[in-house]
Design a protein around this motif. Structure first.
Motif, PDB file in Angstrom:
ATOM      1  N   ARG A 149      38.616  10.020  40.242  1.00  0.00           N
ATOM      2  CA  ARG A 149      39.602   9.038  39.782  1.00  0.00           C
ATOM      3  C   ARG A 149      40.828   9.734  39.217  1.00  0.00           C
ATOM      4  NH1 ARG A 149      34.924   6.133  38.055  1.00  0.00           N
ATOM      5  NH2 ARG A 149      35.097   6.967  35.943  1.00  0.00           N
ATOM      6  N   PHE A 151      44.943   3.653  33.897  1.00  0.00           N
ATOM      7  CA  PHE A 151      43.737   3.344  33.128  1.00  0.00           C
ATOM      8  C   PHE A 151      43.087   2.062  33.657  1.00  0.00           C
ATOM      9  CE2 PHE A 151      45.640   5.661  29.278  1.00  0.00           C
ATOM     10  CZ  PHE A 151      44.889   6.797  29.528  1.00  0.00           C
ATOM     11  N   TRP A 163      44.739   9.359  40.574  1.00  0.00           N
ATOM     12  CA  TRP A 163      45.770   8.894  39.666  1.00  0.00           C
ATOM     13  C   TRP A 163      46.876   9.918  39.574  1.00  0.00           C
ATOM     14  CZ3 TRP A 163      44.375   7.894  33.829  1.00  0.00           C
ATOM     15  CH2 TRP A 163      45.492   7.475  33.138  1.00  0.00           C
ATOM     16  N   TYR A 171      49.087  11.134  27.877  1.00  0.00           N
ATOM     17  CA  TYR A 171      49.038  10.103  28.932  1.00  0.00           C
ATOM     18  C   TYR A 171      50.387   9.376  29.051  1.00  0.00           C
ATOM     19  CZ  TYR A 171      44.024  10.831  28.323  1.00  0.00           C
ATOM     20  OH  TYR A 171      42.776  11.397  28.207  1.00  0.00           O
ATOM     21  N   SER A 217      37.934  14.695  23.260  1.00  0.00           N
ATOM     22  CA  SER A 217      37.449  14.001  24.462  1.00  0.00           C
ATOM     23  C   SER A 217      36.761  14.969  25.420  1.00  0.00           C
ATOM     24  CB  SER A 217      38.605  13.291  25.173  1.00  0.00           C
ATOM     25  OG  SER A 217      39.570  14.234  25.608  1.00  0.00           O
ATOM     26  N   LYS A 258      49.062   7.118  24.573  1.00  0.00           N
ATOM     27  CA  LYS A 258      48.346   7.427  23.338  1.00  0.00           C
ATOM     28  C   LYS A 258      49.126   8.468  22.548  1.00  0.00           C
ATOM     29  CE  LYS A 258      43.674   6.445  25.061  1.00  0.00           C
ATOM     30  NZ  LYS A 258      42.285   6.975  25.252  1.00  0.00           N
ATOM     31  N   TYR A 311      41.793   2.845  37.525  1.00  0.00           N
ATOM     32  CA  TYR A 311      40.848   3.932  37.788  1.00  0.00           C
ATOM     33  C   TYR A 311      39.917   4.249  36.626  1.00  0.00           C
ATOM     34  CZ  TYR A 311      43.978   4.805  41.734  1.00  0.00           C
ATOM     35  OH  TYR A 311      44.721   4.674  42.881  1.00  0.00           O
ATOM     36  N   GLY A 312      40.139   3.655  35.474  1.00  0.00           N
ATOM     37  CA  GLY A 312      39.300   3.963  34.326  1.00  0.00           C
ATOM     38  C   GLY A 312      39.962   4.944  33.387  1.00  0.00           C
ATOM     39  N   GLY A 313      39.339   5.157  32.235  1.00  0.00           N
ATOM     40  CA  GLY A 313      39.970   5.934  31.168  1.00  0.00           C
ATOM     41  C   GLY A 313      39.364   7.278  30.906  1.00  0.00           C
ATOM     42  N   ASP A 314      38.660   7.885  31.896  1.00  0.00           N
ATOM     43  CA  ASP A 314      37.998   9.152  31.625  1.00  0.00           C
ATOM     44  C   ASP A 314      38.763  10.352  32.177  1.00  0.00           C
ATOM     45  OD1 ASP A 314      37.606   8.561  34.258  1.00  0.00           O
ATOM     46  OD2 ASP A 314      35.444   8.949  34.268  1.00  0.00           O
ATOM     47  N   ALA A 364      50.869   5.127  33.161  1.00  0.00           N
ATOM     48  CA  ALA A 364      49.588   5.605  32.624  1.00  0.00           C
ATOM     49  C   ALA A 364      48.644   4.437  32.351  1.00  0.00           C
ATOM     50  CB  ALA A 364      49.825   6.408  31.347  1.00  0.00           C
ATOM     51  N   LYS A 365      49.162   3.377  31.767  1.00  0.00           N
ATOM     52  CA  LYS A 365      48.316   2.219  31.478  1.00  0.00           C
ATOM     53  C   LYS A 365      47.824   1.561  32.767  1.00  0.00           C
ATOM     54  CE  LYS A 365      50.238   1.174  26.909  1.00  0.00           C
ATOM     55  NZ  LYS A 365      50.988   0.218  26.066  1.00  0.00           N
TER      56      LYS A 365
END
Length: 630
Positions: A626, A540, A630, A174, A35, A178, A543-546, A536-537
């Motif tokens: 973000r 995501f 988080w 996370y 990633s 994952k 705030y998004g998953g990046d 964590a979910k």
């Protein structure tokens, strides 16, 4: 971790010395190799790493339960001095003190095998989140989910070794949202090639430890072997004698320890109020004990040196973390960020399954506060020395007889080769030092639980900690590697019949240790594991998953540009990226007292290769913002 210039596959081998040391301004992020933020690199630095370039970095990076790198085609490994320090201590004798005097092999024939040491290289990664979630199934309690996930992970590791020959580790990221199967190529024959003397490697002492700039030779060289010969590796970092220049984009590939950004505010309060005070107090007591032992004579000082070094290292790091937890401003920032996420979850009906996660963690910690004394006093016997070896032997004999899915972590079939190698390897055990440490642990147990506690009576049988430790160490033969190897035959059956006093002690203590550990797993760890996955979910979703995951001692890639940095004291000018010898410590190792470190003129001949559009203080990208919230 190793810095790599973006323009070529080179290792920027920067050895801090009295002449020169360097700093870099890292961008936010410790990215997993699947990633890497390619777009950020393109936009900010005009550099696009190719898949082949990233693969080269990954396969050149070595995991020896710390960061290391291949630096030659014939398996030479560069790492920090403190990473190899335990190996030097293991190889030292009263007549050959490698820790004090250092070592340099003049040829490969002189390189010294390090018993039980192995290193690994990450070959591939596979997302196995769906398989672990399927193994848990609907309606499972947190404890059931944890056990089922562990069984599925053990099965994946066993399948990996059987199908590929590689070692397989299931890594959760996370907060468990994952999971990945990391496949490693392992080198189990590792030899010491070079380590500097302690005076050069630890110049400046603990005052300079974790401090920039440093003026020591913090490095060591080992070599991986295969079939009795130096390993031939295709991927390694080439040394760039010129080093780096101000403004250069550099990459750092290595294995950072652990970060805990997903921990809840209640967990940080628990660490502040319970965990860190107890941990630091015990470490200070151990440091004092080792100091008294070292004062007995030069041989005792040699025996305790490495242990004392790591205790001091741990104390300095832990005291810094504890100060952060006591900082009202930092804690208020954490609480505000947590409240913002919880408020966002509360406003969205689709996120309702995540809403109770924070309160569930807080409830589990209320239970932990009531039982923390039990955990401290009833689970420390197996932490160090020959008593720890005895506990491992007893647990191996017990666990190896069970189905793989039902075993404790660390005793699954895929993990046994490494465990057995460590338990059977020759190692220096010092009876008098072990006796002092065991007596200390037993005295803490009596102090915490009281002399009338059933566990205390089972362990000591009415004797004092000092007398008991002296007796069991005097009668034990576990310091002999041949004895340990014989006990491990036939899946450890000899352990269950052994009359060795340390084995008998471990057999008496293990049932209570196991029960205490089980309760904490089910009442605290399993609840936190399940709840942090939902946190964590939720992050995501809002705030998004990046965002990049917390560090987990697994391979990561960071990057940044070479630059100076501001000192904590605002009256001081910023530190330049290149500092000359005018800031060196005095010969005693202590720095001269001055309100600000001297700032030398810029090094001649350096130039910036940073793209003009990037300032010395890189702007924060939306993704980084973000991640911070988080």
């Amino acid at each position: 971790m190793r810095a790599v210039k973006s323009g070529a596959w080179v290792l920027a081998l920067v050895l801090a010395s009295a002449a020169l040391s360097r700093a870099s301004q890292a961008d936010e992020g410790m990215w997993t190799y699947d990633s890497v933020p390619v777009r950020k690199l393109q936009e900010r630095y005009g550099f696009t790493p190719s898949p082949q370039w990233l693969e080269h970095l990954r396969l050149s990076s070595v995991n020896m339960y710390a960061s290391a790198s291949f630096v030659s085609r014939d398996g030479l490994i560069l790492t920090n001095h403190h990473v190899a320090l335990g190996s030097a201590q293991r190889l030292s004798t009263p007549d050959r003190n490698l820790v004090r005097d250092g070592f340099c092999a003049r040829s490969v024939e002189e390189e010294i095998p390090v018993p039980s040491l192995s290193v690994r290289v990450l070959v591939s990664m596979e997302d196995v989140t769906a398989r672990l979630e399927a193994a848990v199934g609907p309606g499972a309690t947190p404890a059931q989910a944890q056990a089922r996930r562990a069984a599925a992970a053990a099965a994946l590791s066993a399948e990996c070794r059987k199908a590929t020959g590689f070692e397989g580790d299931v890594v959760t990221l996370y907060g468990g949202a994952k999971s990945f199967l990391y496949r490693y190529k392992e080198y189990s024959d590792v030899r010491l090639a070079f380590i500097p003397e302690m005076a050069a490697a630890f110049f400046g002492g603990d005052d300079d430890n974790f401090t920039y700039p440093r003026y020591d030779l913090d490095m060591a060289l080992l070599r991986a072997y295969e079939n009795g010969k130096p390993a031939r590796v295709e991927h390694f970092f080439r040394v760039n004698p010129a080093g780096a220049s101000e403004g250069d984009l550099v990459f750092v590939s290595g294995h950072p320890g652990r970060t805990d950004r997903l921990k809840t505010y209640a967990m940080l309060e628990y660490y502040r109020d319970v965990t860190f005070p107890a941990r630091l107090a015990r470490a200070r007591e151990v440091r004092a004990l080792l100091g008294v032992y070292s004062a007995r004579g030069p041989e005792e000082a040699r025996r305790a040196r490495t242990y004392l070094y790591f205790v001091e290292n741990s104390l300095k790091a832990g005291e810094g973390e504890y100060r952060g937890l006591q900082d009202p401003a930092l804690m208020a920032t954490k609480l505000a960020r947590e409240k913002a996420l919880r408020d966002a979850v509360a406003k969205d009906p689709a996120l309702a399954p995540y809403a109770g996660a924070w309160d569930e963690v807080a409830a589990s910690l209320a239970w932990a506060r009531e039982h923390e004394k039990d955990r401290l006093c009833k689970t420390s016997l197996g932490e160090r020395g020959l008593a720890g070896v005895a506990v491992q032997l007893v647990r191996y004999a017990t666990e190896a007889a069970k189905p793989d899915a039902d075993r404790l972590e660390g005793f699954h079939e895929a993990q046994l080769p490494d465990l057995l190698r460590r338990l059977q390897a020759p190692a220096p055990y010092f009876r008098d030092l072990d006796e002092a440490m065991l007596a200390f642990e037993l005295a803490k147990m009596v102090q915490g639980l009281g002399p009338g506690d059933p566990y205390v009576r089972v362990v000591l049988g009415g004797e004092s900690p000092e007398a008991f430790a002296k007796k069991v160490l005097a009668g034990s033969r576990l310091a002999d590697a041949a004895v340990r190897a014989a006990l491990l035959k036939n899946r450890g059956r000899g352990v269950l019949r052994s009359a060795d006093p340390l084995i008998e002690l471990a057999r008496r203590a293990d049932p209570t240790m196991r029960e205490t550990e089980r309760l904490f797993r089910e009442k605290v760890e399993a609840v936190e594991e399940e709840a942090l996955t939902r946190v964590a979910k939720a992050g995501f979703a809002v705030y998004g998953g990046d965002a990049y995951p917390d560090a987990t001692r697994t391979l990561r890639l960071a990057f940044g540009a070479i630059s100076g940095y501001p000192f904590a004291r605002r009256a001081c000018p910023p530190s330049p990226p290149f500092t000359a010898s005018t800031t060196a410590p005095t010969p005693s190792g202590r720095r001269a007292t001055s309100p600000c470190p001297p700032r030398p003129p810029p090094t001649a001949g350096t130039s910036s290769s940073r793209p003009p559009s990037t300032s010395s203080a890189p702007p924060t990208s939306p993704g980084a913002t973000r991640a911070a919230r988080w």
